[in-house]
Design a protein around this motif. Structure first.
Motif, PDB file in Angstrom:
ATOM      1  N   LYS A 177     -11.078   2.541 -11.543  1.00 56.20           N
ATOM      2  CA  LYS A 177      -9.669   2.164 -11.411  1.00 56.20           C
ATOM      3  C   LYS A 177      -9.468   1.469 -10.068  1.00 56.20           C
ATOM      4  CE  LYS A 177      -8.242   6.787  -9.792  1.00 56.20           C
ATOM      5  NZ  LYS A 177      -7.302   7.907 -10.040  1.00 56.20           N
ATOM      6  N   TYR A 178      -8.277   0.891  -9.924  1.00 59.70           N
ATOM      7  CA  TYR A 178      -7.961   0.147  -8.704  1.00 59.70           C
ATOM      8  C   TYR A 178      -6.462   0.244  -8.476  1.00 59.70           C
ATOM      9  CZ  TYR A 178      -7.005  -3.346 -12.346  1.00 59.70           C
ATOM     10  OH  TYR A 178      -6.556  -3.989 -13.473  1.00 59.70           O
ATOM     11  N   ALA A 179      -6.038   0.016  -7.220  1.00 53.48           N
ATOM     12  CA  ALA A 179      -4.617   0.182  -6.887  1.00 53.48           C
ATOM     13  C   ALA A 179      -4.257  -0.637  -5.662  1.00 53.48           C
ATOM     14  CB  ALA A 179      -4.301   1.654  -6.647  1.00 53.48           C
ATOM     15  N   VAL A 180      -2.940  -0.970  -5.595  1.00 47.57           N
ATOM     16  CA  VAL A 180      -2.325  -1.514  -4.387  1.00 47.57           C
ATOM     17  C   VAL A 180      -1.172  -0.555  -4.069  1.00 47.57           C
ATOM     18  CG1 VAL A 180      -1.197  -3.475  -3.301  1.00 47.57           C
ATOM     19  CG2 VAL A 180      -2.902  -3.855  -5.112  1.00 47.57           C
ATOM     20  N   PHE A 181      -1.132  -0.075  -2.820  1.00 45.31           N
ATOM     21  CA  PHE A 181      -0.148   0.975  -2.532  1.00 45.31           C
ATOM     22  C   PHE A 181       0.179   0.977  -1.044  1.00 45.31           C
ATOM     23  CE2 PHE A 181      -4.291   2.736  -1.794  1.00 45.31           C
ATOM     24  CZ  PHE A 181      -4.141   3.533  -0.674  1.00 45.31           C
ATOM     25  N   LYS A 182       1.279   1.663  -0.746  1.00 47.56           N
ATOM     26  CA  LYS A 182       1.620   1.961   0.651  1.00 47.56           C
ATOM     27  C   LYS A 182       1.739   3.467   0.749  1.00 47.56           C
ATOM     28  CE  LYS A 182       4.747   1.020   4.454  1.00 47.56           C
ATOM     29  NZ  LYS A 182       5.893   0.252   4.958  1.00 47.56           N
ATOM     30  N   GLU A 183       0.884   4.070   1.574  1.00 48.33           N
ATOM     31  CA  GLU A 183       0.773   5.534   1.621  1.00 48.33           C
ATOM     32  C   GLU A 183       2.022   6.171   2.194  1.00 48.33           C
ATOM     33  OE1 GLU A 183      -0.778   8.720   0.416  1.00 48.33           O
ATOM     34  OE2 GLU A 183      -2.285   7.139   0.538  1.00 48.33           O
ATOM     35  N   ASP A 184       2.549   5.608   3.309  1.00 47.78           N
ATOM     36  CA  ASP A 184       3.687   6.201   4.005  1.00 47.78           C
ATOM     37  C   ASP A 184       4.866   5.239   3.986  1.00 47.78           C
ATOM     38  OD1 ASP A 184       2.200   8.482   4.772  1.00 47.78           O
ATOM     39  OD2 ASP A 184       1.265   7.301   6.379  1.00 47.78           O
ATOM     40  N   GLY A 185       6.068   5.766   3.786  1.00 41.98           N
ATOM     41  CA  GLY A 185       7.289   4.958   3.830  1.00 41.98           C
ATOM     42  C   GLY A 185       7.755   4.755   5.253  1.00 41.98           C
ATOM     43  N   PRO A 186       8.820   3.984   5.494  1.00 41.89           N
ATOM     44  CA  PRO A 186       9.532   3.270   4.420  1.00 41.89           C
ATOM     45  C   PRO A 186       8.713   2.105   3.880  1.00 41.89           C
ATOM     46  CG  PRO A 186      10.427   2.651   6.538  1.00 41.89           C
ATOM     47  CD  PRO A 186       9.435   3.752   6.793  1.00 41.89           C
ATOM     48  N   CYS A 187       9.057   1.703   2.657  1.00 35.55           N
ATOM     49  CA  CYS A 187       8.270   0.632   2.039  1.00 35.55           C
ATOM     50  C   CYS A 187       8.428  -0.682   2.783  1.00 35.55           C
ATOM     51  CB  CYS A 187       8.674   0.455   0.571  1.00 35.55           C
ATOM     52  SG  CYS A 187       8.236   1.877  -0.461  1.00 35.55           S
ATOM     53  N   ASN A 188       9.604  -0.966   3.235  1.00 35.51           N
ATOM     54  CA  ASN A 188       9.838  -2.196   3.976  1.00 35.51           C
ATOM     55  C   ASN A 188      10.091  -1.870   5.429  1.00 35.51           C
ATOM     56  OD1 ASN A 188       9.837  -4.196   1.760  1.00 35.51           O
ATOM     57  ND2 ASN A 188      11.590  -2.988   1.053  1.00 35.51           N
ATOM     58  N   SER A 189       9.712  -2.764   6.311  1.00 35.64           N
ATOM     59  CA  SER A 189       9.898  -2.538   7.734  1.00 35.64           C
ATOM     60  C   SER A 189      10.381  -3.819   8.378  1.00 35.64           C
ATOM     61  CB  SER A 189       8.590  -2.099   8.393  1.00 35.64           C
ATOM     62  OG  SER A 189       8.743  -2.029   9.791  1.00 35.64           O
ATOM     63  N   SER A 190      11.273  -3.652   9.353  1.00 33.72           N
ATOM     64  CA  SER A 190      11.752  -4.830  10.104  1.00 33.72           C
ATOM     65  C   SER A 190      10.800  -5.189  11.226  1.00 33.72           C
ATOM     66  CB  SER A 190      13.149  -4.535  10.673  1.00 33.72           C
ATOM     67  OG  SER A 190      13.091  -3.411  11.562  1.00 33.72           O
ATOM     68  N   ILE A 191       9.752  -4.404  11.402  1.00 39.06           N
ATOM     69  CA  ILE A 191       8.785  -4.664  12.457  1.00 39.06           C
ATOM     70  C   ILE A 191       7.795  -5.728  11.986  1.00 39.06           C
ATOM     71  CG2 ILE A 191       6.989  -3.665  13.924  1.00 39.06           C
ATOM     72  CD1 ILE A 191       8.321  -0.956  13.540  1.00 39.06           C
ATOM     73  N   SER A 192       7.516  -6.695  12.825  1.00 38.58           N
ATOM     74  CA  SER A 192       6.442  -7.671  12.550  1.00 38.58           C
ATOM     75  C   SER A 192       5.370  -7.537  13.636  1.00 38.58           C
ATOM     76  CB  SER A 192       6.984  -9.102  12.528  1.00 38.58           C
ATOM     77  OG  SER A 192       7.459  -9.471  13.807  1.00 38.58           O
ATOM     78  N   VAL A 193       4.152  -7.770  13.255  1.00 37.89           N
ATOM     79  CA  VAL A 193       3.045  -7.648  14.196  1.00 37.89           C
ATOM     80  C   VAL A 193       1.983  -8.675  13.833  1.00 37.89           C
ATOM     81  CG1 VAL A 193       1.849  -5.884  12.843  1.00 37.89           C
ATOM     82  CG2 VAL A 193       1.380  -6.065  15.283  1.00 37.89           C
ATOM     83  N   SER A 194       1.309  -9.199  14.832  1.00 42.76           N
ATOM     84  CA  SER A 194       0.164 -10.096  14.617  1.00 42.76           C
ATOM     85  C   SER A 194      -0.990  -9.604  15.474  1.00 42.76           C
ATOM     86  CB  SER A 194       0.511 -11.547  14.978  1.00 42.76           C
ATOM     87  OG  SER A 194       0.827 -11.643  16.358  1.00 42.76           O
ATOM     88  N   ALA A 195      -2.186  -9.828  14.959  1.00 45.14           N
ATOM     89  CA  ALA A 195      -3.400  -9.413  15.682  1.00 45.14           C
ATOM     90  C   ALA A 195      -4.242 -10.651  15.969  1.00 45.14           C
ATOM     91  CB  ALA A 195      -4.200  -8.415  14.864  1.00 45.14           C
ATOM     92  N   THR A 196      -4.651 -10.815  17.217  1.00 42.92           N
ATOM     93  CA  THR A 196      -5.487 -11.948  17.624  1.00 42.92           C
ATOM     94  C   THR A 196      -6.636 -11.444  18.490  1.00 42.92           C
ATOM     95  OG1 THR A 196      -4.129 -12.388  19.576  1.00 42.92           O
ATOM     96  CG2 THR A 196      -3.558 -13.581  17.559  1.00 42.92           C
ATOM     97  N   ALA A 197      -7.572 -12.344  18.749  1.00 42.27           N
ATOM     98  CA  ALA A 197      -8.717 -11.983  19.600  1.00 42.27           C
ATOM     99  C   ALA A 197      -9.143 -13.200  20.395  1.00 42.27           C
ATOM    100  CB  ALA A 197      -9.885 -11.475  18.764  1.00 42.27           C
ATOM    101  N   THR A 198      -9.722 -12.946  21.552  1.00 42.75           N
ATOM    102  CA  THR A 198     -10.233 -14.049  22.369  1.00 42.75           C
ATOM    103  C   THR A 198     -11.462 -14.671  21.712  1.00 42.75           C
ATOM    104  OG1 THR A 198     -11.510 -12.456  23.664  1.00 42.75           O
ATOM    105  CG2 THR A 198      -9.342 -13.080  24.518  1.00 42.75           C
ATOM    106  N   ASN A 199     -11.828 -15.889  22.174  1.00 42.33           N
ATOM    107  CA  ASN A 199     -13.001 -16.637  21.690  1.00 42.33           C
ATOM    108  C   ASN A 199     -12.982 -16.832  20.180  1.00 42.33           C
ATOM    109  OD1 ASN A 199     -15.402 -18.025  22.507  1.00 42.33           O
ATOM    110  ND2 ASN A 199     -16.613 -16.445  21.520  1.00 42.33           N
TER     111      ASN A 199
END
Length: 834
Positions: A177-199
């Motif tokens: 079986k397979y799934a797409v899920f969000k373990e912890d709520g809230p389902c939607n968040s007003s927080i945005s985040v980006s991840a970057t790295a040097t080089n």
């Protein structure tokens, strides 16, 4: 007692396992945001795709006669694939969700080995496939879960590989079986985040560590990073040095969200130097094969191969087992890395008398033993996937790996496997030159090389020479050094040096004339010589004379130039000689000796001349000679005589005396030359003497160049010259135009008899002491003949002119007389006949 203990331990382990299983089921049973769940129930056996909203499809293009790859018994059944089979989910929408995850449940069974695998990937917003989990061999049943993901769409990919490996039970993988899920709520968040790295997120040899950066739209959040090898950090910008997927979770009072970044590695192509997989009989305690190792076993317990892994069990509290590899040759490798997989089972202890540990060491070049992995208690929570430990960037000639371990109870086990040494081959450098610099070859090619194709080339050489191509074309002698470096900055640097030699030694030369031309001698011998071996000779002279003989014979007066060439380097030397004639006399027509003030650049006197002077340098009279100095590389001076009247003159000759001083050059952009021309009747310029480099080896006597046998109405002489440095000088002097008056030879003529009424023809005999002459007779009534002797029938003066090829002449006149006077006569009769 031992049986009771064992029973209690097993019961304890069973209860713990059941508890963990229930906890896992509880955590996965009801996520706050179950976005999508999929399985294979209700599908017919043999189905290879599903077009529903939670659909999927299979890619079997890489398989060769698989036993089975389709739906079977409500799951994807992959058996004896013989290649890589791929399961793709449809592209699912995750719009409006943040910090979600995907999962795939995989079951394995059969006799499988470490080359058979299951690999799980995800794709966010159509981007690259990102590996988030993988297992090899038979790992049982695992629900593989991705890190936190963010995006508008997500796709799940599973790649499976197994084959008929000869085991008693066939190799099978099942996707359940397979799934797409969000373990912890809230389902939607007003927080945005980006991840970057040097080089650019790439670990290299020059950048072995990178800084991760998390950027959010909220103030004062908390950060939680997770990544490979149990990495975790609460810093906003942690430093990492291991490739893999890193996920940051940002949390504040309004909720949380996450972002991930894939860190890759480019440290060259590593080659396996040494690999021990323990495919040996259970109980083996040493190996003398290609990957040899030995053990120092404790007096009790187990310290040997078990089920193709090395097992450590119940060595006792005061003992430890020591496993030692052979000395591994790493002399031709750089950035050597050691890795091995560690596993544990049982209730391992981390302190006290019952401390259980497994520590890994290495020794470089038989030096000090260095521990690079210290482990106590359970390994990765006794996970069946174990843990890989490693160390890299090692360099030396030899390497040895040591494992020291103990467990203090019969129910406690450590295992290690896949002891691997990899490294990058060291680069090498080669360089060779084809030929040497010479007068013929003003450049040579130096060829560089390396057995590694992924390298950079850097050349240095004389006079600040640099280049970064593999091969170079050079024109200066000296040492050229090639530096070869890996193009990713990894590994060693190799050097090679080659010396470019130069042979521009000119051959020595001498030239002379044996004999002079005269009315009695019509030839002279030119003689050339050089002590340089195997030279070639080339003589040139008047009337386009050319000869490759060392000592040719000539019959014309004038200037002859000898060029000697060394065939080994193409360098030449030249000298000129003058062939003179003693026959006849020379009469000066025009003679410029430059008896003028220093600095004079023109003359309007009886021997007038002008100059076209370059903008720099010296081009004027100096010390009663005409001087040429430092005219420059792109300029020349031109000296031109007036138009000289030679009407009615025979065998006109030009001669000029040339000198040089300084280190004159005869090739290249610094060529120094002085060339002489003439013009007859204002027509085209004709060059009759070409000279470059030194004149007569800078002899103070110089050399005279000339040309003869000219005729016409007017004559003009032109000198074109340059020198390219302030210490280089040409001089010319005694510019002379003469007329040659032919010499004389003797002629004889005699007549035998006179013309009479009886002799109406007489013979005239001609002659000369020179046997090689031409005869030409003239006489009365336009008589002509060109034989030595003639028969004539007319009285009068007959003139013989004799000439030879040297222009010498002589004449003799003889008179033929005639006596045809008839006698007078009278007649009478004395008497009669009777």
């Amino acid at each position: 007692m031992k049986t009771i203990y064992t029973t209690l331990f097993l019961l304890k382990s069973y209860i713990l396992s059941i508890g963990l299983l229930l906890l896992t089921i509880q955590m996965r049973a009801s996520p706050d945001c179950p976005i999508l769940n999929g399985d294979f129930h209700g599908l017919s056996s043999g189905t290879t795709s599903d077009s529903n909203a939670t659909g999927w499809y299979l890619d079997a293009s890489d398989l060769n006669n698989p036993l089975f790859f389709a739906v079977k018994s409500n799951r994807i059944h992959a058996e004896h694939l013989g290649g890589e089979g791929v399961w793709y989910s449809e592209v699912f929408s995750a719009e409006g969700y943040s910090d979600f995850q995907v999962s795939v449940k995989i079951h394995s069974e059969g006799d499988m080995n470490s080359s058979e695998y299951a690999r799980m990937y995800y794709k966010i917003d159509g981007g690259p496939e990102v590996l988030f989990a993988q297992r090899t061999g038979n790992f049982g049943t695992i629900d593989f879960i991705s890190p936190f993901l963010n995006g508008s769409t997500v796709q799940i990919i599973v790649k499976l590989y197994n084959y008929d490996n000869g085991g008693s039970q066939t190799s099978k993988y099942h996707i359940e079986k397979y799934a797409v899920f969000k373990e912890d709520g809230p389902c939607n968040s007003s927080i945005s985040v980006s991840a970057t790295a040097t080089n650019g997120g790439i670990l290299t040899c020059t950048n072995p560590s990178l800084t991760l950066s998390a950027n959010s739209n909220v103030s004062n959040p908390t950060y939680s990073w997770t990544g490979p090898n149990n990495f975790s950090s609460s810093l906003q910008n942690p430093v990492i040095s291991i490739p893999g997927t890193y996920t940051v979770k940002v949390t504040d009072s309004s909720g949380s969200t996450s972002a991930s970044i894939l860190i890759t590695e480019n440290k060259g192509i590593s080659e396996i130097i040494w690999l021990e997989e323990f495919n040996l009989s259970t109980g083996t305690t040493s190996d003398s094969g290609s990957t040899a190792w030995t053990t120092q076993n404790t007096s009790s317990g187990g310290f040997h191969v078990k089920d193709n892994r090395f097992k450590v069990n119940n060595t006792g509290k005061d003992n430890k087992g020591i496993w030692t590899s052979e000395s591994i040759d790493i002399s031709d490798k750089t950035n050597v890395k050691i890795s091995l997989n560690l596993y544990s089972t049982g209730d391992m202890e981390t302190n006290g008398d019952g401390l259980d540990f497994i520590d890994i060491y290495y020794k470089l070049d038989d030096g000090q033993k260095i521990r690079f992995s210290k482990n106590s208690g359970s390994i990765n929570g006794n996970s069946t996937s174990g843990k890989e430990v490693s160390i890299g960037s090692l360099n030396g000639s030899s390497l040895q790996i040591i494992v020291k371990s103990r467990t203090t109870h019969s129910s406690e086990f450590y295992y290690f496997d896949n002891v691997k040494v990899v490294g990058i081959s060291t680069v090498d450098a080669t360089a060779f030159v084809d030929g040497e610099l010479s007068c013929i070859n003003n450049s040579v090619i130096i060829t560089g090389g390396s057995s590694d194709n992924h390298v950079n080339y850097t050349w240095t050489g004389p006079n600040g020479f640099t280049a970064n191509t593999k091969n170079i074309n050079v024109s200066e002698p000296g040492d050229y050094t090639l530096e070869v470096t890996p193009n990713n900055g990894c590994g060693n640097t190799a050097n090679a040096m080659v010396t470019v030699t130069q042979d521009i030694t000119v051959p020595n030369v001498s030239a002379s004339v044996d004999g002079t031309l005269s009315c009695s001698s019509g030839s002279a011998t030119l003689k050339g010589n050089s002590t340089t071996p195997n030279v070639t000779y080339l003589w040139t002279g008047p009337n386009n004379f050319s000869s490759s003989l060392q000592n040719p014979t000539v019959s014309q007066t004038g200037n002859y130039s000898l060029t000697v060439t060394n065939p080994n380097n193409g360098c030449t030397s030249s000298l000129s000689v003058n062939v003179a004639s003693t026959g006849g006399t020379q009469t000066n027509i025009w003679f410029e000796k430059f008896n003028l003030s220093t600095g004079t650049t023109s003359d309007s006197g009886s021997t007038a001349w002008t100059t076209q002077n370059p903008s720099s340098g010296g081009f004027h009279v100096k010390d009663n000679r005409f001087k040429v100095n430092n005219t420059g590389k792109d300029k020349k001076g031109i000296w031109t005589s007036e138009s000289i009247d030679i009407k009615g003159k025979n065998d006109v000759n030009i001669s000029v005396l040339l000198y040089s001083t300084g280190d004159m050059e005869d090739t290249g952009e610094n060529l120094d030359f002085i060339d002489l021309y003439y013009k007859i009747n204002e027509e085209q310029e004709v060059r009759f003497s070409k000279n470059s480099g030194t004149i007569n080896n800078n002899s103070s006597s110089g050399t005279t160049v000339s040309i003869g046998s000219l005729s016409g109405n007017s004559l003009q002489i032109i000198v074109k010259s340059r020198t390219t440095a302030s210490d280089e000088f040409y001089y010319f002097d005694n510019v002379k135009v003469t007329e040659k008056n032919p010499g004389t030879i003797d002629a004889t003529a005699s007549v035998e008899g006179i013309l009479t009424c009886i002799n109406d023809v007489v013979t005239i005999t001609g002659g000369s002491s020179d046997n090689d002459v031409n005869y030409n007779w003239t006489g009365p009534n336009n008589f002509t003949a060109n034989t030595k002797n003639i028969n004539v029938s007319e009285p009068g003066d007959y003139t013989l002119e004799v000439t030879n090829d040297n222009g010498c002449a002589g004449s003799k006149t003889v008179t033929v007389t005639q006596d045809i006077i008839v006698p007078n006569v009278s007649a009478s009769v004395d008497g009669t006949l009777s």
